[in-house]
Scaffold this motif. Structure first.
Motif, PDB file in Angstrom:
ATOM      1  N   UNK A  31       1.041  11.091  10.925  1.00 28.91           N
ATOM      2  CA  UNK A  31      -0.169  11.272  12.027  1.00 28.91           C
ATOM      3  C   UNK A  31       0.298  11.344  13.635  1.00 28.91           C
ATOM      4  N   UNK A  32      -0.337  10.801  15.402  1.00 26.99           N
ATOM      5  CA  UNK A  32       0.673  10.520  15.935  1.00 26.99           C
ATOM      6  C   UNK A  32       0.619   8.914  15.923  1.00 26.99           C
ATOM      7  N   UNK A  33       1.455   8.402  17.049  1.00 28.21           N
ATOM      8  CA  UNK A  33       1.996   6.811  16.633  1.00 28.21           C
ATOM      9  C   UNK A  33       2.154   7.108  18.204  1.00 28.21           C
ATOM     10  N   UNK A  34       2.005   5.854  19.201  1.00 26.92           N
ATOM     11  CA  UNK A  34       2.610   5.366  20.242  1.00 26.92           C
ATOM     12  C   UNK A  34       3.862   4.453  19.623  1.00 26.92           C
ATOM     13  N   UNK A  35       4.621   3.838  20.385  1.00 29.10           N
ATOM     14  CA  UNK A  35       5.944   2.853  20.722  1.00 29.10           C
ATOM     15  C   UNK A  35       4.957   2.257  21.833  1.00 29.10           C
ATOM     16  N   UNK A  36       4.363   0.920  21.502  1.00 27.58           N
ATOM     17  CA  UNK A  36       4.007  -0.363  22.078  1.00 27.58           C
ATOM     18  C   UNK A  36       5.089  -1.133  22.014  1.00 27.58           C
ATOM     19  N   UNK A  37       4.547  -2.428  23.268  1.00 24.85           N
ATOM     20  CA  UNK A  37       6.144  -3.198  23.330  1.00 24.85           C
ATOM     21  C   UNK A  37       5.619  -4.038  24.575  1.00 24.85           C
ATOM     22  N   UNK A  38       5.775  -5.086  24.750  1.00 26.72           N
ATOM     23  CA  UNK A  38       5.659  -5.984  25.984  1.00 26.72           C
ATOM     24  C   UNK A  38       6.999  -5.426  26.821  1.00 26.72           C
ATOM     25  N   UNK A  39       7.580  -4.294  26.700  1.00 26.14           N
ATOM     26  CA  UNK A  39       8.508  -4.066  27.934  1.00 26.14           C
ATOM     27  C   UNK A  39       7.877  -2.326  28.748  1.00 26.14           C
ATOM     28  N   UNK A  40       6.908  -2.356  27.683  1.00 26.62           N
ATOM     29  CA  UNK A  40       5.311  -1.259  28.573  1.00 26.62           C
ATOM     30  C   UNK A  40       4.851  -1.756  29.689  1.00 26.62           C
ATOM     31  N   UNK A  41       4.861  -3.159  30.166  1.00 21.61           N
ATOM     32  CA  UNK A  41       4.545  -3.832  31.422  1.00 21.61           C
ATOM     33  C   UNK A  41       4.866  -3.486  32.648  1.00 21.61           C
ATOM     34  N   UNK A  42       4.346  -2.847  33.558  1.00 19.94           N
ATOM     35  CA  UNK A  42       5.521  -2.185  35.229  1.00 19.94           C
ATOM     36  C   UNK A  42       5.880  -0.964  34.987  1.00 19.94           C
ATOM     37  N   UNK A  43       5.185  -0.051  33.613  1.00 19.85           N
ATOM     38  CA  UNK A  43       5.397   1.518  33.310  1.00 19.85           C
ATOM     39  C   UNK A  43       4.278   2.025  33.548  1.00 19.85           C
ATOM     40  N   UNK A  44       4.566   3.219  34.001  1.00 25.01           N
ATOM     41  CA  UNK A  44       3.440   4.593  33.890  1.00 25.01           C
ATOM     42  C   UNK A  44       3.890   5.303  32.573  1.00 25.01           C
ATOM     43  N   UNK A  45       3.667   6.118  31.836  1.00 29.23           N
ATOM     44  CA  UNK A  45       3.614   6.608  30.601  1.00 29.23           C
ATOM     45  C   UNK A  45       2.163   7.596  30.644  1.00 29.23           C
ATOM     46  N   UNK A  46       2.916   8.685  29.283  1.00 30.60           N
ATOM     47  CA  UNK A  46       1.988  10.023  29.407  1.00 30.60           C
ATOM     48  C   UNK A  46       0.734   9.745  28.280  1.00 30.60           C
ATOM     49  N   UNK A  47       0.460  10.822  28.010  1.00 34.19           N
ATOM     50  CA  UNK A  47      -0.564  10.758  27.132  1.00 34.19           C
ATOM     51  C   UNK A  47      -0.049  10.493  25.537  1.00 34.19           C
ATOM     52  N   UNK A  48       1.024  10.516  24.723  1.00 35.08           N
ATOM     53  CA  UNK A  48       1.806   9.894  24.240  1.00 35.08           C
ATOM     54  C   UNK A  48       2.471   8.545  24.230  1.00 35.08           C
ATOM     55  N   UNK A  49       2.274   7.891  25.171  1.00 35.37           N
ATOM     56  CA  UNK A  49       3.457   6.426  25.727  1.00 35.37           C
ATOM     57  C   UNK A  49       4.643   6.739  26.402  1.00 35.37           C
ATOM     58  N   UNK A  50       4.864   8.441  26.656  1.00 33.22           N
ATOM     59  CA  UNK A  50       6.787   8.966  26.633  1.00 33.22           C
ATOM     60  C   UNK A  50       6.676   8.135  28.425  1.00 33.22           C
ATOM     61  N   UNK A  51       7.396   7.786  28.846  1.00 28.08           N
ATOM     62  CA  UNK A  51       7.844   7.313  30.132  1.00 28.08           C
ATOM     63  C   UNK A  51       7.797   8.424  31.033  1.00 28.08           C
ATOM     64  N   UNK A  52       7.391   8.449  32.038  1.00 30.36           N
ATOM     65  CA  UNK A  52       7.019   9.239  33.607  1.00 30.36           C
ATOM     66  C   UNK A  52       7.102   9.077  34.913  1.00 30.36           C
ATOM     67  N   UNK A  53       7.690   7.630  34.815  1.00 31.14           N
ATOM     68  CA  UNK A  53       7.981   7.392  36.466  1.00 31.14           C
ATOM     69  C   UNK A  53       9.701   6.953  36.818  1.00 31.14           C
ATOM     70  N   UNK A  54      10.222   7.892  35.477  1.00 33.98           N
ATOM     71  CA  UNK A  54      11.496   7.758  35.844  1.00 33.98           C
ATOM     72  C   UNK A  54      12.409   6.552  35.858  1.00 33.98           C
ATOM     73  N   UNK A  55      11.978   5.440  34.986  1.00 37.90           N
ATOM     74  CA  UNK A  55      12.650   4.840  35.050  1.00 37.90           C
ATOM     75  C   UNK A  55      13.513   4.486  33.875  1.00 37.90           C
ATOM     76  N   UNK A  56      13.093   5.672  32.896  1.00 36.06           N
ATOM     77  CA  UNK A  56      14.744   5.568  31.674  1.00 36.06           C
ATOM     78  C   UNK A  56      13.236   5.555  31.010  1.00 36.06           C
ATOM     79  N   UNK A  57      14.012   5.128  29.615  1.00 35.87           N
ATOM     80  CA  UNK A  57      12.966   4.953  28.225  1.00 35.87           C
ATOM     81  C   UNK A  57      12.728   3.656  28.196  1.00 35.87           C
ATOM     82  N   UNK A  58      12.056   3.302  27.630  1.00 32.20           N
ATOM     83  CA  UNK A  58      11.707   1.767  27.207  1.00 32.20           C
ATOM     84  C   UNK A  58      11.538   1.124  25.992  1.00 32.20           C
ATOM     85  N   UNK A  59      12.956  -0.174  25.946  1.00 38.36           N
ATOM     86  CA  UNK A  59      13.611  -0.588  24.851  1.00 38.36           C
ATOM     87  C   UNK A  59      12.447  -1.246  23.966  1.00 38.36           C
ATOM     88  N   UNK A  60      12.836  -1.472  23.049  1.00 36.90           N
ATOM     89  CA  UNK A  60      11.753  -2.494  22.277  1.00 36.90           C
ATOM     90  C   UNK A  60      10.241  -2.229  21.703  1.00 36.90           C
TER      91      UNK A  60
END
Length: 258
Positions: free
Chosen positions: A98-127
């Motif tokens: 099924x669908x999963x989303x990659x979650x972690x502390x590094x998501x703070x301060x980021x804007x992501x899409x409906x499946x958790x993919x970053x859409x704020x042009x700050x690069x991938x979200x590590x960890x």
């Protein structure tokens, strides 16, 4: 007459293991037979409700879809992305999970899409840690009652409309009277540790305005914004709400007030 060296089972096993690793993997594949509205019918593959699939597209490469049901022997799918380029006979490949989303502390301060993919042009979200977006709700008998106040940081609300930890409350008003401004103030000044803000069905231009003006750098640094605009498919908007809930549950499990 020289004797042959004794066979080395470990060497043989290593050769077979490398051969297996290089062998093509089994793929469950079907074919599109019909598209009606937002529902795609395919013959195969062998899947279950909720599984992810990718559908070959002549223009978009591959379209992500979810199995939503069955009609006779056919599989019913709904696309998460645009269906442009999907045609009769397009290959449908099962992802097997099924669908999963990659979650972690590094998501703070980021804007992501409906499946958790970053859409704020700050690069991938590590960890990140993969986490399914479909989770069982907590045991109702283990939920704590609403007893502690939650400070929103807005004196008029805290004095006259005091909110509690675990309580649900809504902001209802007409257009242009300050709902987003009020929500941004709560995100900046609340006593909660983390904000998870889901902007579902907003107009595209309003997302940037909210992040930059209503939320601001102070509110964004301890927030995760999930943005799924009104021009995206209905299934993606649904997944956006589930993704936001999954992110909030992750921070809750870390002991934070969310």
């Amino acid at each position: 007459m020289s004797s042959l060296p004794a066979p080395n089972p470990a060497l043989w096993f290593d050769q077979w293991r490398r051969a297996v690793d290089k062998a093509p993997q089994y793929r469950a594949v079907g074919r599109v037979r019909q598209v009606i509205g937002l529902v795609i019918e395919s013959e195969g593959p062998a899947v279950s409700v909720g599984d992810r699939c990718t559908i070959a597209s002549r223009r978009n490469g591959a379209v992500l879809a979810e199995v939503v049901g069955f009609r006779g022997s056919r599989v019913l799918l709904m696309p998460v992305g645009e269906m442009d380029g999907v045609a009769p006979g397009s290959e449908v490949v099962a992802a097997g999970d099924p669908f999963t989303v990659s979650v972690g502390e590094n998501m703070l301060g980021r804007v992501v899409g409906g499946l958790g993919q970053p859409i704020d042009h700050k690069g991938p979200i590590p960890g990140g840690i993969p986490r399914p977006i479909h989770a069982s709700p907590p045991d109702p008998l283990k939920r704590r009652p609403v007893r502690e106040p939650l400070a929103t940081g807005i004196r008029a609300v805290d004095a006259m409309l005091t909110c509690g930890k675990g309580q649900r409350f809504g902001i209802f008003a007409g257009s242009g009277v300050g709902k987003s401004v009020l929500m941004g103030m709560v995100a900046r000044y609340t006593s909660a540790d983390v904000n998870v803000i889901a902007l579902i069905g907003e107009r595209g231009r309003e997302v940037g305005e909210f992040v930059e003006k209503s939320l601001g750098p102070e509110g964004l640094k301890r927030s995760v914004v999930v943005a799924v605009t009104s021009d995206q498919p209905a299934l993606m908007r649904i997944k956006g709400g589930m993704t936001a809930t999954t992110i909030a549950e992750y921070f809750r499990d870390q002991g934070a007030d969310v």
